[in-house]
Design an enzyme around this catalytic site. Structure first.
Site, PDB file in Angstrom:
ATOM      1  N   CYS A 133       2.025 -19.226  87.560  1.00 28.82           N
ATOM      2  CA  CYS A 133       1.250 -19.809  88.272  1.00 28.82           C
ATOM      3  C   CYS A 133       1.340 -21.056  89.445  1.00 28.82           C
ATOM      4  CB  CYS A 133       0.219 -20.745  87.348  1.00 28.82           C
ATOM      5  SG  CYS A 133      -1.068 -19.301  86.920  1.00 28.82           S
ATOM      6  N   LYS A 183       1.374 -19.966  93.360  1.00 26.92           N
ATOM      7  CA  LYS A 183       0.183 -18.909  93.781  1.00 26.92           C
ATOM      8  C   LYS A 183      -0.202 -20.458  95.394  1.00 26.92           C
ATOM      9  CE  LYS A 183      -3.411 -19.714  91.096  1.00 26.92           C
ATOM     10  NZ  LYS A 183      -4.936 -19.832  90.792  1.00 26.92           N
ATOM     11  N   ASP A 188      -4.665   0.347  94.572  1.00 25.88           N
ATOM     12  CA  ASP A 188      -3.179   0.090  95.012  1.00 25.88           C
ATOM     13  C   ASP A 188      -2.788  -1.300  95.690  1.00 25.88           C
ATOM     14  OD1 ASP A 188      -1.754   2.021  96.770  1.00 25.88           O
ATOM     15  OD2 ASP A 188      -3.231   3.001  96.758  1.00 25.88           O
TER      16      ASP A 188
END
Length: 892
Positions: A512, A515, A562
């Site tokens: 994280c 991020k 996708d």
């Protein structure tokens, strides 16, 4: 350099010599000048991007002109030389995190030099972005030769895409319409604005059509990038009209003179080739002043003689006051009949730079001797759009070419915080002016010689050599040496794979910690126009841990996902393509996408750079989502080594309307809605081998959503459909055959192919996924007969954001194709049919596809009597190779 010194001495020491004697003197020295041409060519390439405190250079420039010398007077300290950047597979390597953005608006003569030099000698931390309305920029020096038919379109245009790819620059194919000078952003016509730290403008000029009727009834030469097409349209009109055609060229400068002679030459040749009289087109040249007023009187006399010999009437000192349909009214009141009017008068600058707040001189951007704006630091201008204080010059390509080196030098200096360098353009230059046929006239000060003679023919060859050499500098990129890796001896011993891995790992946190920061993300989201739908109960309008989406009664939910990394340098276009690609699976099922969750990765960089990159990419994505009525319900973002984007898609459909791969029936027709070839094209683009117009058309196709196409397929009875993507056309067709236990005939000659795809194959360039897809060749029943067709490899070519491949009842096929074309899918066509049994030529049960062309027709052999039966046959990593098998083979 003896020739030019000789000519200059003649012009200086003998001012009273007649023009005929001066021409003789010039002709006498011509052969000496050509004999030492190789030395002059070396001088033209000897300009370095960095200059000493005072450097004088001799250099050839555009339109066959030779500039005597220029002086660069350095005001500040010298900077050290840097090692050149490197190239891999034709493309320059990245130079680390982006610290500053350099934006170039326009692909003019000065900017192509800057693009190449900043690629060969990169500034680490600087990202270069070219904004270009057209990806092919014409070279003005060869335009008359192109009009005359001596050069092809490709020979006189610089393709900006391979140049940018080689140099590692971003190319944004759009038009700049303004600048936000306060916030340092370039306003674009068809997409969000982009930020800059340094800006350069080289956009050329537009026709000055203050004359009444000129906008409606003339063909303008400026802007030059579109004149080739306008000329070809005019040529078609003349050749298709049996009556006499009267052509008038308005403008008596060198440009108007060259174009009038070039057009007459070309028209006479085309008319003779068509079996028509060469006299069917008559020409006039009209000028408000004297012919060629900025040149010596001897030049004027030479061209007046040429026009007389060629039967072209010259009307001097009688300007056009108004243009009507079929005629022009002159200042004297004379009415001149004209079926075609070419407008080659003094052009005007585009208005938006001045309207944005830049200081201008009669509309032209006012710049100092350093080519920097006199009103705004960090904004530069060159070429026709610029007006250099203290150095007024005609608007000609030669001056734009000469401004390339000092512009490049000063852009580097500005980005490095160094003082800029003054550029003093010279006033006297040798010009080689073409006469339509392969002859030219030389002009140097008061000296002129050449024309329709053996001397003129030699001058043309000299001009042709110079022009082709200039073009070659931007059409053939040098091979750059790879650097020695800065790694330990242990890593070196481990091999190239380990070295590459080590060099790609930046010191950034994972998990994280990778991020995108909350403040950056919130600013991006606030700037986006986020589409939504009533079915999204909890989304970005009221953020929570997860999105909540209602499935309407009577509907089934359709989910797909996708994700892929960027293959283009433009984040906006990449965002559009990524979302079209992700939604394709949903549309292929006959479902309507209601909401998506985005997974976005942006490259490491400064906070402002990360924010802008994320905003650009998501702006492209949300523009498509809004167009197709799909909501952005949430997502996740992180930093990484490169740009990447994916979507989790939620759609709904009525169960009875679902299209599945296994829904085909014998006798149905195969229809595809988009051309194929993106894999080989972008593999070539990575190597700077794909032409810009090929890539532009491919990007346009990939950005086209298939929502309407899928709806039309359902309306015309399709029950089986898939989107053509990574496994290629054959791979996805085999999946459909496997699902339906049927076989298919594929017509290779009918498959629509993107421009340039076959040329890329001829160069031996294919996608890195191609070898895996080719393993499915065992599904082709007649591979030995069809493999030599040059188009055959394209059925294995992996597609990105490809079209729909559907099976439609035969009786509905023609109506379906017509509806698709009318809806904006012009490449839609029939490419095959579904058969019940294996092809008769099949020698193995998995050979469920017969690929036919003009020499290998399916009807010659037909079907066998053996039905196709399913079996799990996982013979490659993709899973698409689970080929159906016959009952007879299964028994064995």
């Amino acid at each position: 350099l003896f020739c030019l010194r000789f000519v200059r001495k003649r012009a200086t020491n003998r001012p009273s010599t007649s023009s005929s004697n001066r021409r003789s003197a010039g002709e006498g020295s011509l052969r000496r000048s050509i004999a030492i041409d190789s030395y002059m060519d070396a001088a033209s390439l000897a300009i370095n991007a960095r200059h000493s405190s005072a450097a004088q250079v001799f250099v050839f420039t555009g339109r066959g002109e030779f500039r005597r010398k220029s002086t660069f007077a350095c005001k500040g300290s010298q900077r050290s030389r840097r090692a050149p950047a490197t190239a891999a597979m034709g493309k320059m390597n990245d130079s680390g995190p982006v610290v500053k953005d350099l934006v170039l608006i326009g692909g003019g003569h000065s900017h192509v030099y800057v693009l190449k030099m900043l690629g060969m000698n990169k500034l680490p931390g600087v990202r270069v972005t070219l904004v270009a309305k057209e990806v092919n920029t014409p070279y003005s020096g060869m335009l008359p030769g192109h009009i005359a038919g001596h050069y092809t379109w490709d020979e006189c245009h610089v393709d900006l895409r391979p140049l940018c790819t080689f140099a590692g620059h971003r190319l944004i194919h759009d038009e700049a319409v303004s600048i936000d000078l306060e916030n340092k952003r370039v306003i674009l016509k068809g997409r969000p604005s982009i930020s800059y730290d340094a800006l350069s403008i080289d956009i050329g000029i537009t026709p000055a059509k203050a004359v009444q009727g000129a906008s409606d009834y003339t063909t303008p030469v400026k802007p030059i990038y579109g004149f080739g097409e306008r000329w070809e349209a005019l040529l078609d009109r003349v050749l298709s009209t049996p009556a006499q055609t009267r052509v008038a060229v308005v403008g008596g400068g060198a440009g108007g003179v060259e174009l009038a002679l070039a057009m007459q030459h070309r028209l006479q040749v085309e008319l003779e080739n068509a079996g028509q009289s060469a006299d069917r087109a008559s020409f006039k040249l009209i000028t408000r002043g004297k012919l060629m007023p900025t040149h010596a009187s001897s030049i004027r006399k030479t061209f007046l003689d040429i026009f007389h010999d060629r039967g072209i009437e010259v009307i001097e000192e009688d300007g056009v006051e108004s243009v009507l349909k079929g005629e022009m009214v002159l200042s004297s009141g004379r009415k001149v009949p004209a079926d075609e009017c070419i407008w080659c008068t003094q052009a005007a600058p585009q208005s938006w730079p001045g309207e944005a707040g830049l200081e201008t001189d009669n509309g032209f951007i006012k710049v100092s001797a350093t080519l920097e704006s006199t009103s705004h630091s960090g904004v530069f201008a060159a070429g026709d759009v610029a007006s250099v204080v203290g150095h007024p010059r005609p608007k000609a390509g030669v001056f734009a070419v000469r401004q390339g080196p000092p512009l490049h030098d000063n852009l580097r200096r500005y980005l490095l915080g160094e003082k800029l360098v003054d550029f003093s353009p010279q006033k006297v230059f040798l010009g080689l002016i073409s006469t339509g046929s392969k002859h030219a006239v030389a002009s140097y000060g008061s000296v002129s010689f050449g024309g329709a003679s053996s001397t003129g023919a030699m001058l043309w060859k000299w001009k042709d050599h110079i022009d082709r050499k200039w073009m070659k500098m931007y059409q053939e990129m040098p091979v750059m040496a790879s650097p020695e890796p800065d790694v330990s001896e242990v890593a070196l011993a481990a091999g190239p794979a380990t070295i590459a891995a080590l060099q790609a790992v930046p010191m950034r946190c994972g998990g994280c910690g990778a991020k995108v920061g909350a403040s950056v993300l919130s600013r991006v989201m606030a700037r986006l126009n986020i589409p939504t739908r009533p079915e999204v109960e909890v989304g970005l309008d009221q953020p929570d841990d997860a999105a909540v989406i209602t499935v309407p009664p009577g509907m089934v939910a359709v989910h797909t996902v996708d994700f892929f990394r960027s293959f283009v340098d433009d984040p906006y276009i990449f965002g559009q393509i990524a979302v079209v690609h992700a939604l394709g699976d949903c549309w292929a099922m006959g479902a309507e996408p209601h909401a998506v969750l985005a997974i976005a990765q942006v490259p490491y960089g400064l906070e402002s750079q990360v924010e802008d990159e994320l905003w650009q990419m998501m702006s492209g994505a949300t523009a498509v989502l809004e167009e197709v009525g799909c909501a952005l319900a949430g997502g996740h973002s992180c930093e990484g080594a490169e740009l990447a984007l994916g979507f989790s898609v939620h759609g709904v459909a009525k169960r009875e309307k679902l299209m599945k791969k296994g829904g085909m029936k014998p006798g149905q027709v195969l229809i595809v809605t988009k051309p194929i070839g993106t894999g080989t094209l972008f593999a070539a683009d990575m190597r700077a081998k794909a032409e810009g117009r090929w890539v532009t058309k491919a990007l346009d196709s990939m950005r086209k959503p298939s929502a309407v196409a899928a709806q039309l397929l359902v309306e015309h009875g399709a029950k089986a459909c898939t989107d053509v993507t990574g496994f290629g056309l054959l791979g996805h067709l085999v999946e459909m055959c496997k699902g339906a236990n049927l076989a298919a005939v594929l017509d290779l000659d009918e498959i629509p192919v993107l421009d340039g795809a076959e040329e890329c194959l001829k160069m031996g360039i294919t996608s890195s996924l191609q070898p895996a897809n080719v393993r499915l060749s065992r599904a082709v029943a007649n591979q030995d007969g069809i493999a030599n067709n040059p188009r055959y490899p394209l059925i294995y070519d992996p597609q990105t954001a490809g079209g729909m491949l559907a099976a439609v009842p035969k009786e509905n096929a023609e109506a379906c194709i017509e509806a698709l074309r009318q809806a904006g899918y012009p490449s839609s066509c029939r490419i095959g049919e579904i058969i019940e049994h294996l092809p008769a030529v099949a020698t193995a049960p998995e050979q469920v596809v017969f690929v036919q062309d003009a020499h290998n027709n399916f009807s010659a052999s037909g079907e066998s009597k053996e039905r196709v039966r399913p079996i799990d046959l996982n013979n490659c990593e993709t899973g698409t190779c689970e080929i159906p098998i016959s009952q007879k083979q299964k028994a064995k």
